[in-house]
Design an enzyme around this catalytic site. Structure first.
Site, mmCIF file in Angstrom:
data_model
loop_
_atom_site.group_PDB
_atom_site.id
_atom_site.type_symbol
_atom_site.label_atom_id
_atom_site.label_comp_id
_atom_site.label_asym_id
_atom_site.label_seq_id
_atom_site.Cartn_x
_atom_site.Cartn_y
_atom_site.Cartn_z
ATOM 1 C CG ASP A 23 -1.626 -0.576 5.192
ATOM 2 O OD1 ASP A 23 -1.831 -1.600 5.654
ATOM 3 O OD2 ASP A 23 -1.586 0.584 6.562
ATOM 4 C CG ASP A 75 3.237 3.585 3.183
ATOM 5 O OD1 ASP A 75 2.839 3.545 4.350
ATOM 6 O OD2 ASP A 75 2.499 2.790 2.353
#
Length: 233
Positions: free
Chosen positions: A19, A17
């Protein structure tokens, strides 16, 4: 969690991922949404935050407007949200341990990619100070702007699409995902992948239940746990 014994299976590919996992952006997003909410006398609570973190921009906007009862449309929310993102997300730092792990995997030719719920234009802004590091990834799937990603996290779509774009299209059980948000963990779990969760301190235990392994920071990750080459030192 008690007596639960987790067996770690060896993997061949890694999906990250972005953020809150590679980039230290979650506090910035929080301040942006609080800024919008406060204009209408509303409060951005932890409950709302846990629901929208990790989702696509449209899904996040929908949840924010509905849950906080904002007197604006989703489009009006995004019209305020996007300029604030452009302004405040220019120079996020990397999260602890992120660069070390990414460089290590790249050095050992472990295929790596990114599956982010964000869109491409904003991701380019956020990563502009770290272009060299982000060039190590084979590809990136942007959940908010990729036409193939019909359903955002917590659906498994983005992970399955991301895995399929590796040249050798690995089986989901050979893919390890790194996530911070419960919505992301749910999606990776639903995709049939193992997932290392590095949650924010306030995330409740119940929301960690589908993580294969929960760590405080990426610095705590031991690559050989999942059959990856150990760190050199």
């Amino acid at each position: 969690m008690g007596d639960k014994v987790v067996k770690f299976e060896p993997i061949t590919h890694v999906i990250f991922d972005m953020d809150g996992l590679l980039l230290d952006t979650e506090k910035v997003y929080e301040s942006i949404i609080k800024k919008i909410a406060s204009k209408y006398g509303k409060e951005y609570t932890l409950e709302v935050r846990s629901e929208l973190t990790g989702r696509t921009q449209v899904d996040s906007a929908k949840i924010a407007v509905e849950k906080m009862k904002l007197p604006i449309t989703i489009d009006e929310y995004l019209e305020q949200y996007h300029p604030l993102c452009r302004e405040f997300l220019q120079t996020p730092d990397l999260m602890p341990g992120a660069e070390k792990l990414v460089r290590h995997l790249a050095k050992h030719n472990i295929p790596i990619a990114i599956a982010t719920s964000g869109n491409e234009w904003l991701s380019k802004i956020k990563t502009q100070n770290h272009v060299n590091l982000f060039s190590e990834f084979h590809h990136t799937v942007y959940g908010s702007s990729d036409p193939e990603v019909v359903n955002g996290k917590p659906a498994p779509d983005i992970y399955l699409i991301c895995a399929s774009r590796f040249p050798d299209n690995p089986s989901p059980d050979k893919v390890l995902v790194f996530e911070d948000a419960p919505n992301g963990v749910e999606g990776a779990y639903s995709a049939g992948m193992q997932v290392v969760m590095i949650p924010a301190p306030e995330v409740e235990e119940e929301l960690k239940r589908h993580a294969t392994l929960v760590l405080t920071t990426m610095e705590d990750f031991v690559p050989e746990t999942f059959g990856l080459p150990p760190y050199d030192e």
